[in-house]
Design a protein around this motif. Sequence first.
Motif, PDB file in Angstrom:
ATOM      1  N   LEU A  75       0.829  -1.212   0.000  1.00 26.22           N
ATOM      2  CA  LEU A  75       0.000   0.000   0.000  1.00 26.22           C
ATOM      3  C   LEU A  75       0.863   1.262   0.000  1.00 26.22           C
ATOM      4  N   ILE A  76       1.892   1.257   0.827  1.00 27.80           N
ATOM      5  CA  ILE A  76       2.777   2.424   0.888  1.00 27.80           C
ATOM      6  C   ILE A  76       3.474   2.620  -0.457  1.00 27.80           C
ATOM      7  N   ARG A  77       4.003   1.548  -1.006  1.00 30.88           N
ATOM      8  CA  ARG A  77       4.703   1.664  -2.291  1.00 30.88           C
ATOM      9  C   ARG A  77       3.765   2.120  -3.397  1.00 30.88           C
ATOM     10  N   ARG A  78       2.539   1.661  -3.355  1.00 34.61           N
ATOM     11  CA  ARG A  78       1.580   2.088  -4.377  1.00 34.61           C
ATOM     12  C   ARG A  78       1.286   3.581  -4.247  1.00 34.61           C
ATOM     13  N   LEU A  79       1.133   4.050  -3.015  1.00 32.01           N
ATOM     14  CA  LEU A  79       0.912   5.480  -2.794  1.00 32.01           C
ATOM     15  C   LEU A  79       2.101   6.311  -3.252  1.00 32.01           C
ATOM     16  N   GLU A  82       7.077  -2.541  -7.469  1.00 34.02           N
ATOM     17  CA  GLU A  82       7.408  -3.037  -6.129  1.00 34.02           C
ATOM     18  C   GLU A  82       6.136  -3.361  -5.348  1.00 34.02           C
ATOM     19  N   ALA A  83       5.125  -2.523  -5.499  1.00 30.16           N
ATOM     20  CA  ALA A  83       3.838  -2.777  -4.835  1.00 30.16           C
ATOM     21  C   ALA A  83       3.237  -4.083  -5.340  1.00 30.16           C
ATOM     22  N   ARG A  84       3.303  -4.294  -6.639  1.00 30.15           N
ATOM     23  CA  ARG A  84       2.770  -5.528  -7.226  1.00 30.15           C
ATOM     24  C   ARG A  84       3.461  -6.758  -6.625  1.00 30.15           C
TER      25      ARG A  84
END
Length: 195
Positions: A130-134, A140-142
């Motif tokens: 979630l943090i990486r997606r934001l 990396e989020a995937r």
Amino acid sequence: MATGRDRAVLQSIFHPDTPFAELSGEEEEEEEEEEGQAEDASDPRLVEEAKRLEIEGVRAAEARNLDGALESFGRAIQLLPERASAYNNRAQAFRLKGDVASALEDLETVLELSRGAGPVARQGFVQRGLIRRLEGREEEARRDFEEAARLGSSFARQQLVRMNPYAALCNQMLSEVMKQLRVRETPREEAGGRG
């Protein structure tokens, strides 16, 4: 260890767009069993006190007292620094407070202590994803969501679908077709209902 209700409350506070209680009874039993195995070598009194402090932190977070939550989680970590769940909870509080760097640092510790396996790691991967997606770090989020999904997170599977541009396009097209079908059906139903 926090109770099932405490975890559900934390989940709703820290992840308002997730189902209220992602943990099923089976996953909760798995988590309790895993934590019990990890704590076998620890003094039972220390374990109980660490769990009490985590519950105290959860309740503080529930009351939106993030400083109090961070203090309780920090004391639990000082007591048993090898206990991954306290780092996971503290990472959530750091994230809510806007301290993303500290949240990511705690999540790295979670994944190291849990060896990337089990319910605590599953939650750690979801949080980091979630943090990486934001932050716009989609690849990396995937990878984090894939790991969490592999560990059984239905929320991570939902995120992976949302991140898939083909799935998003298919969902959009399906939605438009369904909308058109509803529009076509409505006049017929009204006409049939008048006769």
